[in-house]
Write a protein that holds these residues in place. Structure first.
Motif, PDB file in Angstrom:
ATOM      1  N   GLU A 130       0.834  -1.204   0.000  1.00  0.00           N
ATOM      2  CA  GLU A 130       0.000   0.000   0.000  1.00  0.00           C
ATOM      3  C   GLU A 130       0.870   1.256   0.000  1.00  0.00           C
ATOM      4  O   GLU A 130       0.602   2.219  -0.729  1.00  0.00           O
ATOM      5  CB  GLU A 130      -0.913   0.008   1.229  1.00  0.00           C
ATOM      6  N   GLU A 273      -4.454  10.910   1.789  1.00  0.00           N
ATOM      7  CA  GLU A 273      -4.498   9.446   1.847  1.00  0.00           C
ATOM      8  C   GLU A 273      -4.918   8.972   3.239  1.00  0.00           C
ATOM      9  O   GLU A 273      -5.736   8.050   3.378  1.00  0.00           O
ATOM     10  CB  GLU A 273      -3.129   8.869   1.486  1.00  0.00           C
ATOM     11  N   GLN A 276      -8.657   9.492   3.735  1.00  0.00           N
ATOM     12  CA  GLN A 276      -9.438   8.517   2.975  1.00  0.00           C
ATOM     13  C   GLN A 276      -9.425   7.152   3.656  1.00  0.00           C
ATOM     14  O   GLN A 276     -10.448   6.460   3.711  1.00  0.00           O
ATOM     15  CB  GLN A 276      -8.894   8.416   1.553  1.00  0.00           C
ATOM     16  N   HIS A 277      -8.273   6.764   4.193  1.00  0.00           N
ATOM     17  CA  HIS A 277      -8.177   5.493   4.907  1.00  0.00           C
ATOM     18  C   HIS A 277      -9.016   5.527   6.188  1.00  0.00           C
ATOM     19  O   HIS A 277      -9.644   4.520   6.548  1.00  0.00           O
ATOM     20  CB  HIS A 277      -6.718   5.182   5.243  1.00  0.00           C
ATOM     21  N   GLU A 278      -9.012   6.667   6.866  1.00  0.00           N
ATOM     22  CA  GLU A 278      -9.803   6.789   8.095  1.00  0.00           C
ATOM     23  C   GLU A 278     -11.294   6.675   7.794  1.00  0.00           C
ATOM     24  O   GLU A 278     -12.041   6.048   8.537  1.00  0.00           O
ATOM     25  CB  GLU A 278      -9.501   8.128   8.777  1.00  0.00           C
ATOM     26  N   LYS A 282      -9.802   1.616   7.101  1.00  0.00           N
ATOM     27  CA  LYS A 282      -8.988   0.588   6.443  1.00  0.00           C
ATOM     28  C   LYS A 282      -7.823   0.158   7.331  1.00  0.00           C
ATOM     29  O   LYS A 282      -6.968   0.954   7.690  1.00  0.00           O
ATOM     30  CB  LYS A 282      -8.460   1.115   5.104  1.00  0.00           C
ATOM     31  N   VAL A 288      -2.433   0.020  10.596  1.00  0.00           N
ATOM     32  CA  VAL A 288      -2.894   1.120   9.766  1.00  0.00           C
ATOM     33  C   VAL A 288      -1.728   1.551   8.883  1.00  0.00           C
ATOM     34  O   VAL A 288      -0.674   1.953   9.377  1.00  0.00           O
ATOM     35  CB  VAL A 288      -3.389   2.301  10.622  1.00  0.00           C
TER      36      VAL A 288
END
Length: 498
Positions: A130, A273, A276-278, A282, A288
């Motif tokens: 990632e 980024e 968006q992950h929060e 994800k 994380v």
């Protein structure tokens, strides 16, 4: 009197504690040594506990490993303290491990070191995938391989030329200017701005980074190396903390000024980024991949990797042009024919400049800036060329030996750019053993940017100046300062305006 008794008792207790600790450590290491696996690749005889550490200290580690490679072949095993290390010494072994068995050989050394939290380079598994995906995407979005980055490099080259011009015809050390110029490219991409060459704080910072990389050693994978070189590690940690504080400060500034509708640089992309992950909540393998508390570490990877390696190559190039005057003249003749003197070079010029490209490639072969690459680690037990390689074994890619392997390079100790040219000199050849940016899944993500920087800075410099060594002074050493990276010893140069 009472205090003296207490002090003596405390001292005695401390000594007993240390002796007990050392005794347990030695017993544990001895038992580990006695249980070391069979059918390992061949390698130099090793002592219990200290392994091959004494042998590795007989000279620069890349030269020692290259000498052993000639004795033990394409793959060998060494011991750094009680740590087993498998060393890949030729391109065949590298392809077998890093391509055919990439699932096993693509991890980095696993560690609980908090300094590695958030790192792109040192992460593993899907978290690493990632982060690498993000890193590649960010560099491409911000112009890697495009005209926009060419413009930044040429703009910075003008500042560099002006700085050299101010000291032309007089001996000077070019390291600070080159280091600052190269670092400014990754700074503009990562931070959104550059730093003046006269900025004392930034000068100290980039020097700290260079010192850390040149003074660090892969021997530190052994706990014994840390135990007996503790003062070095303490100093290295202090330098690391100063670098971290600098980057954390810039990250904090970006957090306060962040606008999702105006993405300025990699830090802004990183913040986006994270958010968006929060939102997607994800989590990958319990971790994380992008977090505000550790994002500075990923940014540091960009900053450090984009500063020292290209700097070292350019420093070697300037030195070698002064020594090999005939090579310098041929490069300048090609520059005059293709670029001329009325404009700066562009990336497309590279297609018509085979000799210049051959010089750049030969410099990377002759003086690879990471002679042992960044170590890998096996994720499970496997076999390679009939030998057993246990799980969690450290793996070195011996770039120095590969780039000087006589099976692939004629007269490998000689600096000879023509080895990369076709018979008529019009086409560049790339032998399979030419892997200065390593190989496989972990190949350097900044390769395209680094190549562009090297070409444009190098051509800009030789378009404007002819370099020579100061008259009457002893010639500089060509051995290099060996750490994680390989750079030249400090030297002075004379830049004469063409």
């Amino acid at each position: 009197m009472v205090f003296n008794v207490i002090g003596d008792a405390a001292s005695s207790l401390n000594v007993q504690t240390v002796l007990l600790f050392v005794g347990i450590l030695l017993l544990t290491l001895s038992l580990t040594w006695m249980r070391h696996p069979r059918n390992l690749p061949p390698g130099p005889p090793a002592w219990p506990l200290i392994g091959n550490t004494r042998g590795l200290k007989k000279g620069p580690i890349h030269l020692v490993l290259a000498d052993w490679a000639r004795q033990y072949g394409s793959i060998m095993s060494i011991w750094i303290g009680s740590c087993l290390v498998i060393v890949l010494n030729d391109i065949g072994a590298v392809k077998e491990a890093l391509v055919k068995q990439a699932d096993c050989f693509s991890d980095r050394i696993k560690t609980d070191d908090p300094q590695h939290k958030g790192s792109i380079i040192m992460s593993n598994g899907n978290v690493w995938r990632e982060r690498r995906r993000f890193g590649l995407s960010a560099l491409r979005t911000l112009g890697m391989g495009k005209r926009s980055v060419e413009h930044k490099i040429n703009e910075e080259a003008r500042y560099l030329l002006e700085s050299f011009d101010a000291r032309r015809d007089k001996p000077f050390d070019p390291e600070h200017d080159i280091l600052n110029a190269v670092s400014n490219i990754i700074c503009m991409i990562t931070f959104g701005y550059r730093f003046e060459y006269s900025d004392p704080k930034f000068a100290q910072l980039i020097k700290l980074i260079k010192t850390n990389l040149s003074s660090s050693s892969f021997l530190s994978v052994s706990f014994l190396h840390y135990l007996f070189n503790r003062s070095e590690h303490v100093e290295r940690l202090k330098r690391f903390e100063k670098t971290a504080a600098f980057i954390q400060g810039i990250v904090e500034e970006h957090r306060h000024s962040f606008d999702p509708n105006d993405i300025r640089d990699i830090i802004d992309m990183y913040i986006l980024e994270i958010r968006q992950h929060e939102q997607m909540e994800k989590v990958i393998e319990g971790e994380v991949a992008f977090h505000e508390k550790t994002m500075w570490r990923g940014i540091r990877d960009f900053f450090v990797a984009g500063t020292d390696t290209t700097t070292n190559t350019l420093m070697w190039l300037i030195l070698y042009m002064a020594i090999y005057e005939d090579v310098q003249k041929k490069v300048q003749k090609e520059i005059d024919a293709v670029v001329g003197c009325d404009r700066q070079p562009v990336g497309e010029d590279s297609n018509e400049m085979p000799y210049t490209n051959a010089v750049l490639m030969e410099m990377q072969r002759h003086k690879p800036v990471t002679p042992n690459a960044v170590p890998h680690q096996t994720s499970y037990q496997t076999e390679i060329f009939g030998y057993t390689v246990p799980a969690n074994t450290i793996v070195f890619v011996n770039l120095w030996a590969i780039l000087r392997d006589p099976k692939h390079w004629n007269d490998p100790e000689k600096f000879d750019p023509t080895r990369f040219l076709s018979g008529d000199g019009k086409t560049v050849k790339k032998p399979e053993a030419f892997i200065p940016f390593s190989f496989g899944r972990r190949i350097c993500i900044g390769e395209t940017l680094a190549k562009m920087e090297m070409f444009l800075f190098f051509v800009n410099l030789l378009q404007r100046f002819t370099f020579s060594l100061p008259a009457g002074k002893p010639p500089p050493s060509l051995e290099g300062i060996v750490g994680i990276t390989l750079g030249p010893h400090p030297y002075e140069i004379v830049a004469k305006r063409r």
